[in-house]
Write an enzyme that holds these catalytic residues in place. Structure first.
Site, PDB file in Angstrom:
ATOM      1  N   ARG A 128       5.207 -16.436 -12.436  1.00  0.00           N
ATOM      2  CA  ARG A 128       4.448 -16.353 -13.680  1.00  0.00           C
ATOM      3  C   ARG A 128       3.150 -15.596 -13.404  1.00  0.00           C
ATOM      4  NH1 ARG A 128       8.516 -17.221 -15.961  1.00  0.00           N
ATOM      5  NH2 ARG A 128       9.046 -18.916 -17.409  1.00  0.00           N
ATOM      6  N   GLU A 140       0.777 -11.033 -20.704  1.00  0.00           N
ATOM      7  CA  GLU A 140       1.876 -10.169 -21.153  1.00  0.00           C
ATOM      8  C   GLU A 140       2.039 -10.310 -22.659  1.00  0.00           C
ATOM      9  OE1 GLU A 140       5.448 -11.245 -19.065  1.00  0.00           O
ATOM     10  OE2 GLU A 140       4.536 -11.009 -17.092  1.00  0.00           O
ATOM     11  N   HIS A 188       8.304  -7.713 -15.801  1.00  0.00           N
ATOM     12  CA  HIS A 188       8.873  -9.070 -15.852  1.00  0.00           C
ATOM     13  C   HIS A 188      10.400  -9.003 -15.943  1.00  0.00           C
ATOM     14  CE1 HIS A 188       7.968 -13.444 -17.285  1.00  0.00           C
ATOM     15  NE2 HIS A 188       9.026 -13.407 -16.474  1.00  0.00           N
TER      16      HIS A 188
END
Length: 373
Positions: free
Chosen positions: A209, A238, A255
């Site tokens: 994360r 993000e 990601h």
């Protein structure tokens, strides 16, 4: 039954069509109104499933997230509303582990430093961290493991405290959930003080994360001249990432560490199996029915292959530098979410069948390739 599914989840129609009508949605733009008369909600990590989103969910009986992490889901709220829930633990563990391995070989090539003999620290030893540790045993490296929760539960006797691991490792890779408070908080686990203390030449990989590393602090440390190799797949805030940090990152991606075709499809399959269980229906559909045959399926090895040859095999299937190039070339024009949505098809090491007689092929099998005589 009405099923609402994230537009980036593969094979939803193939798996769930027998249950009812499937409708797709944009994961960041889902509204409470869209959940009226919906029976099943299938999400990914970009959708916050909270009281606001569920305010008008009058028929919702099942929420599934095709991800390992559940920090975007208010599971207590679902329990209070008697809404069944499932995540997809382990679905993308292989994919993320292979992302890290591809990065390690790319850095080894570019830095002209053999991977063999290096010490690699894994922070977080859940499905992904455990999978990565198993694969790394094939590569003649020393692996250090850090997971205080598992250690306290008596499940990880070889636990190394984080600061000791940082000091001893050549590479540190993070695979922890996002925990925002408490004894085992991971939010800004890598704060400015820790980042400043890192030894020169260390490789830092984050595929967990974005908030695990304080991105602003990392930028300041890098601007001050820190000698670190950074591999970042996840970012704070993000999709509005700190773009100034990009010039300091060796390999950057949007990601997608877990986004193999197999990894994403496994997530869908796990949720399908859970819905079958809840409805007392036999789960008859499997991944093999739906996945296409890859373009390259076989290779033959002689007994003389080396670490460099293993790197070539890894990058034949997946080279992280492709994704770094996509981000750097197209982020400003396309945007983070568009690049993620349109991520090119990526397969796993297991799709390549290796032929040969060398006993060393056992190591390649442990790495994830399929072996045949």
């Amino acid at each position: 039954m009405k099923i609402l599914a994230d537009q980036n989840m593969p094979l939803v129609e193939q798996y769930f069509a027998d249950f009812g009508e499937v409708e797709r949605f944009d994961g960041r733009k889902l509204t409470a109104e869209q959940l009226i008369d919906v029976d099943v909600l299938l999400t990914r990590s970009v959708t916050q499933v909270n009281n606001e989103l569920l305010a008008q969910a009058n028929k919702l009986c099942f929420v599934g997230t095709a991800t390992i992490g559940v920090d975007h889901i208010d599971t207590q709220l679902l329990n209070e509303k008697n809404i069944a829930f499932s995540s997809a633990p382990g679905c993308n563990a292989i994919a993320v582990a292979e992302y890290v391995i591809s990065s390690l070989f790319a850095l080894s090539q570019e830095n002209a430093r053999p991977l063999s003999g290096q010490t690699i620290g894994i922070v977080g030893v859940g499905n992904i961290g455990s999978c990565l540790a198993q694969k790394l045993k094939a590569l003649n490296v020393t692996v250090l493991l850090c997971d205080p929760v598992k250690h306290e539960q008596g499940l990880l006797h070889e636990h190394v405290p984080l600061d000791e691991l940082l000091a001893k490792s050549d590479v540190v890779t993070f695979h922890v959930p996002l925990i925002k408070s408490g004894k085992h908080k991971t939010l800004h686990m890598m704060n400015k003080a820790r980042l400043k203390s890192l030894k020169p030449g260390l490789t830092l990989i984050n595929a967990s994360r974005g908030d695990v590393i304080d991105n602003q602090a990392l930028l300041e440390v890098m601007e001050s001249g820190a000698d670190l190799d950074l591999v970042l797949d996840v970012w704070e805030k993000e999709p509005n990432i700190l773009t100034e940090l990009l010039e300091h990152v060796r390999y950057a991606s949007v990601h997608i560490a877990g986004h193999t075709l197999e990894g994403k499809a496994r997530g869908t399959q796990i949720l399908y199996q859970k819905l079958c269980e809840l409805n007392n229906v036999e789960a008859t559909k499997s991944l093999d029915e739906f996945l296409p045959v890859p373009a390259i399926t076989q290779a033959t090895l002689t007994q003389s292959y080396s670490e460099a040859d293993i790197a070539r095999l890894v990058h034949l299937i997946y080279d992280v530098r492709r994704d770094d190039g996509i981000l750097l070339r197209s982020l400003a024009k396309e945007g983070f979410d568009t690049l993620r949505k349109n991520y090119p098809v990526r397969r796993e090491f297991s799709t390549l069948v290796l032929k040969g007689k060398s006993q060393q092929l056992e190591a390649l099998e442990q790495l994830g390739f399929t072996i045949t005589n």
